[in-house]
Design an enzyme around this catalytic site. Structure first.
Site, PDB file in Angstrom:
ATOM      1  N   SER A 254      41.362  42.389  44.942  1.00 26.06           N
ATOM      2  CA  SER A 254      40.333  41.877  45.528  1.00 26.06           C
ATOM      3  C   SER A 254      39.233  43.129  45.405  1.00 26.06           C
ATOM      4  O   SER A 254      38.731  43.547  44.193  1.00 26.06           O
ATOM      5  CB  SER A 254      40.557  41.690  46.760  1.00 26.06           C
ATOM      6  OG  SER A 254      39.846  40.779  47.500  1.00 26.06           O
ATOM      7  N   ASP A 480      41.414  30.836  42.610  1.00 27.42           N
ATOM      8  CA  ASP A 480      41.199  32.059  43.628  1.00 27.42           C
ATOM      9  C   ASP A 480      40.111  31.607  44.719  1.00 27.42           C
ATOM     10  O   ASP A 480      38.901  31.417  44.032  1.00 27.42           O
ATOM     11  CB  ASP A 480      41.145  33.212  42.899  1.00 27.42           C
ATOM     12  CG  ASP A 480      41.232  34.329  43.854  1.00 27.42           C
ATOM     13  OD1 ASP A 480      40.638  34.232  45.231  1.00 27.42           O
ATOM     14  OD2 ASP A 480      41.844  35.604  43.408  1.00 27.42           O
ATOM     15  N   HIS A 508      44.934  33.894  46.515  1.00 28.48           N
ATOM     16  CA  HIS A 508      44.163  35.049  46.057  1.00 28.48           C
ATOM     17  C   HIS A 508      44.840  36.221  45.581  1.00 28.48           C
ATOM     18  O   HIS A 508      45.776  36.715  46.266  1.00 28.48           O
ATOM     19  CB  HIS A 508      43.249  35.386  47.305  1.00 28.48           C
ATOM     20  CG  HIS A 508      42.488  36.749  47.141  1.00 28.48           C
ATOM     21  ND1 HIS A 508      41.743  36.951  46.027  1.00 28.48           N
ATOM     22  CD2 HIS A 508      42.055  37.682  48.046  1.00 28.48           C
ATOM     23  CE1 HIS A 508      40.833  37.721  46.198  1.00 28.48           C
ATOM     24  NE2 HIS A 508      41.186  38.636  47.540  1.00 28.48           N
TER      25      HIS A 508
END
Length: 539
Positions: A254, A480, A508
């Site tokens: 991320s 995502d 994610h």
């Protein structure tokens, strides 16, 4: 950059640690097989969920992040040569702290502390490959907590070869932290209407953003100018040296991909094996990031709705069209009539939206969201409030971690604000709503936080080629919610040595979340340095 309807620029980007309690499916213990991968990219993988055609394309105008000189400056030598004093902590872990300069431009101006934890490799001799520094994202996520999770659940063959190391970035958790509000003030802040309909509601939202900024300045003013991603990337190089590694082996998820890419851009010759999973595109400005992320959450909700309506008990109806209408109706009803939760807190539209979005990060939370929406239909907002609290890292005693404060502080320093005032947000609303009919308004107003920040941004959108680095693997998931797939395409393309690995699926990030294909390809790379074949798609 976590979504959070009430925080900063491009939403908070976490790997799911805080949102799902790290309940990823167990990963295979061996390097695995990539037999389920396809080496030709299909239409689902090349789409740009969350942003439309070319949504994640690098901005041609973004300047290049240039590397720092390879030689370590004399003024920093004592940081690079300090000794880490390790002590046992928890079960099987070692903890320590280190010092880094508050201001790299003026190292003599003072120090701050960073918390570090490691779990030593279980293998012996030639099987040990040094340290693997990991980061779960945020900004604001605790890498120390994530390392404690990863050291127990990452594939055994990786854990036997690497010391798993987590360092809370500056401003975060166990390191010198950013502080802003009391818990009671944070309760009020998170419940502030994030879709204002009247001038009075706009004024209330602006006042809340100003109160956050003022609180951060009062409690953390000296630190606020020095928590940028560039600062944290420079800290990682100090950590690398203190761990005794000539090159940095790194796995970032991320926002952690932006941190890792920044390190690669600043120190390309010191990149070892680097995995960037759930990638950000560093060449986008805050407005583009926000709008494209809004589209990512819309794509994720569409996938959730399509799954939900297959069941006769789906609280959103029996078709995706009904689900779209029903969610809009629910959001509007919570705005007008907040729900009881069995506590002194009500579930309003802001908290309800956060609860819905929180479950988008991991499809394993879809059943929990269905249950929470069913409760909400009956007038009980407790399930959605629980999801929202997980998202904000609010515990059962009402205490918040500093996740959201660090998130705002880093985001507001890294990029100029997406909007300078309410008038500009109102001009942007149509584009946000086009990207995301359900969540666009919330993210548009969330982009206002940095407009009132007490320090000016030190960063800007940049392209990161990292010329001369070792091969870097970029992982993108096609649906995502927080980091649209097009961002991974863009980052892999701008990195001179980037290789894109695609997971055609939901949720994610992808590594260590149940895909043997993804895990196998990443394990082989971490153990041997061999990158996946060009165009590899895992399903």
């Amino acid at each position: 950059m976590k979504l959070v309807p009430r925080i900063a620029t491009a939403s908070l980007l976490l790997a799911g640690l805080a949102l799902s309690g790290c309940s990823s499916s167990p990963s295979p213990s061996g390097a695995g097989s990539s037999s389920s991968a396809s080496s030709s990219t299909d239409s689902a993988a090349t789409a740009s969920p969350g942003g439309g055609t070319g949504a994640g394309a690098s901005s041609a105008a973004a300047p290049v992040l240039e590397p720092l000189p390879a030689a370590i400056p004399d003024a920093l030598q004592h940081y690079y040569t300090q000794k880490l004093s390790w002590h046992s902590c928890n079960s099987g872990f070692q903890c320590s702290t280190l010092k880094v300069p508050l201001d790299y431009a003026q190292p003599a101006a003072g120090d701050i502390s960073l918390a570090v934890v490691r779990h030593q490799a279980s293998g012996k001799g030639s099987t040990r490959l040094g340290s693997l520094l990991i980061n779960p994202g945020g900004p604001g996520g605790s890498a120390v907590e994530y390392a404690e999770y990863a050291a127990m659940t990452y594939p055994a063959i990786v854990r036997s070869s690497y010391d798993i190391v987590g360092v809370d970035p500056r401003g975060v958790a166990g390191s010198t932290p950013v502080s802003c509000l009391s818990d009671k003030q944070m309760d009020a802040y998170t419940a502030t209407d994030s879709t204002p309909d009247t001038p009075a509601e706009i004024n209330t939202l602006v006042a809340a953003d100003k109160a956050l900024a003022q609180g951060c300045e009062k409690l953390s003013g000296k630190l606020l100018s020095h928590v940028s991603t560039v600062d944290s990337a420079r800290d990682m190089d100090v950590v690398r040296a203190l761990l005794g590694d000539a090159k940095l082996n790194y796995l970032g998820k991320s926002y952690g991909t932006f941190l890792g890419a920044t390190y690669a851009g600043l120190f390309p010759s010191r990149v070892g094996r680097m995995v960037l999973d759930g990638a950000m595109n560093p060449s986008l400005d805050a407005l583009d990031l926000n709008q494209q992320q809004a589209g990512g959450f819309e794509t994720a909700f569409n996938a959730f709705a399509a799954d939900c309506v297959k069941s006769s008990s789906c609280p959103l109806g029996s078709s995706t069209e009904q689900a779209d209408r029903k969610l809009d109706q629910l959001l509007a009803s919570w705005d007008a009539h907040p729900l009881s939760t069995g506590t002194s807190r009500k579930l309003d539209e802001a908290l309800g939206t956060t609860g819905v979005i929180a479950a988008m990060y991991d499809q394993q939370q879809w059943p929990q969201l269905r249950g929470a929406l069913t409760q909400a239909e009956r007038g009980d907002g407790s399930g959605l409030l629980s999801l929202s609290d997980q998202y904000y890292e609010r515990d059962s005693s009402g205490h918040y971690s500093n996740l959201m404060y660090a998130n705002a502080a880093v985001n507001c320093l890294d990029l100029p604000t997406a909007a300078t005032g309410p008038e500009q947000v109102e001009q942007q609303l149509a584009a946000y709503r086009k990207a995301s009919p359900h969540f666009g308004t919330t993210l548009a107003w969330g982009g206002l936080t940095c407009a009132y920040w007490p320090v000016k941004p030190s960063g800007e959108a940049r392209t990161i080629p990292a010329k001369g680095s070792a091969p870097i693997v970029v992982v993108g998931t096609t649906r995502d919610p927080a980091t649209p797939y097009a961002w991974a395409q863009a980052l892999a393309a701008q990195l001179d040595s980037g290789t894109l690995l695609t997971y055609n699926g939901d949720g994610h990030t992808a590594y260590a979340r149940g895909s043997q294909c993804i895990d196998g390809a990443i394990n082989v790379y971490l153990l041997t340095g061999r990158t996946p074949a060009k165009g590899t798609v895992c399903k």
